[in-house]
Design an enzyme around this catalytic site. Structure first.
Site, short mmCIF file in Angstrom:
data_model
loop_
_atom_site.label_atom_id
_atom_site.label_comp_id
_atom_site.label_asym_id
_atom_site.label_seq_id
_atom_site.Cartn_x
_atom_site.Cartn_y
_atom_site.Cartn_z
N ASP A 5 -14.03 14.70 7.38
CA ASP A 5 -14.71 15.50 8.42
C ASP A 5 -14.54 14.85 9.81
O ASP A 5 -14.85 13.68 10.00
CB ASP A 5 -16.20 15.63 8.09
CG ASP A 5 -16.43 16.30 6.74
OD1 ASP A 5 -15.68 17.22 6.40
OD2 ASP A 5 -17.37 15.88 6.03
N ASP A 34 -10.33 9.43 6.75
CA ASP A 34 -11.61 10.11 6.68
C ASP A 34 -11.33 11.62 6.65
O ASP A 34 -10.23 12.05 7.00
CB ASP A 34 -12.43 9.71 7.91
CG ASP A 34 -13.71 10.47 8.05
OD1 ASP A 34 -14.38 10.70 7.03
OD2 ASP A 34 -14.05 10.84 9.21
MG LIG Z 1 -15.81 11.72 9.86
#
Ligand SMILES: [Mg+2]
Length: 192
Positions: free
Chosen positions: A22, A20
């Site tokens: 962010d 992932d």
């Molecule tokens: Mg995230």
């Protein structure tokens, strides 16, 4: 041996690492999006962690939901520019990401391809040779990342400020406080 060290012993350069973005590589902007490179803030230790993991996996692939594009808060060109800058910064440290898959669909779109739906993982598998979900790990900081991992049948690792609590969720196989801690545990080497 701990549970995680058994996994670490199995991981070799045939495996794929899904990341992932962010909350794992860079800091979340509360109630906002990273709309340009000036708003990007690395999480300390994450670039060095990716450098440490480069070469230990066959592929390192970022999968990220970015509905700020769908909302018109930034353009797809803005997003691609952020990822170009990100990859340039990483390469300077010897950290190589094979690809960045993003989904700019709105969550309200019933046909969206966002995580937790498996579409970005399946797209990567179609694009790259040798992605075996039984030999893959998804590292993310949200429920939807863990559900995405479950939907693909990969091992899930949650980044969470309270890893002991995060591990209690059935979709979470392992949990660490940071990507740096995960990389240290996987490689047996500290990440500075
Ligand atoms: Mg995230």
């Amino acid at each position: 041996m701990s549970d995680f060290s058994l996994l670490a012993a199995r991981v070799d350069p045939t495996w794929t690492l899904f990341l992932d973005r962010d909350g794992v590589l860079n800091r979340h902007r509360p109630n906002d999006y990273v709309k340009n490179w000036d708003e990007w803030e690395w999480i300390t230790g994450s670039p060095a962690a990716i450098a440490r993991l480069t070469g230990r996996f066959r592929h390192i692939i970022i999968v990220t939901n970015q509905q700020g594009v769908g909302k018109g808060l930034m353009t797809e060109e803005d997003l691609v520019d952020i990822h170009t800058q990100m990859e340039l910064g990483l390469r300077g440290l010897g950290a190589v990401v094979d690809a960045v898959y993003f989904c700019s669909d709105l969550a309200s779109n019933p046909d969206n391809q966002r995580k937790p739906r498996p579409d970005m993982g399946l797209a990567a598998q179609a694009d790259f040779e040798g992605i075996d979900f039984s030999r893959s790990i998804m590292v993310g900081d949200s429920d939807s990342d863990m559900e995405f991992g479950r939907n693909l049948g990969v091992t899930t690792v949650r980044i969470h400020e309270d890893p002991e609590a995060a591990k209690e969720h059935p979709n979470v196989d392992y949990a660490f406080a940071s990507l740096a801690d995960f990389a240290s545990a996987l490689t047996g080497e500290p990440v500075l």
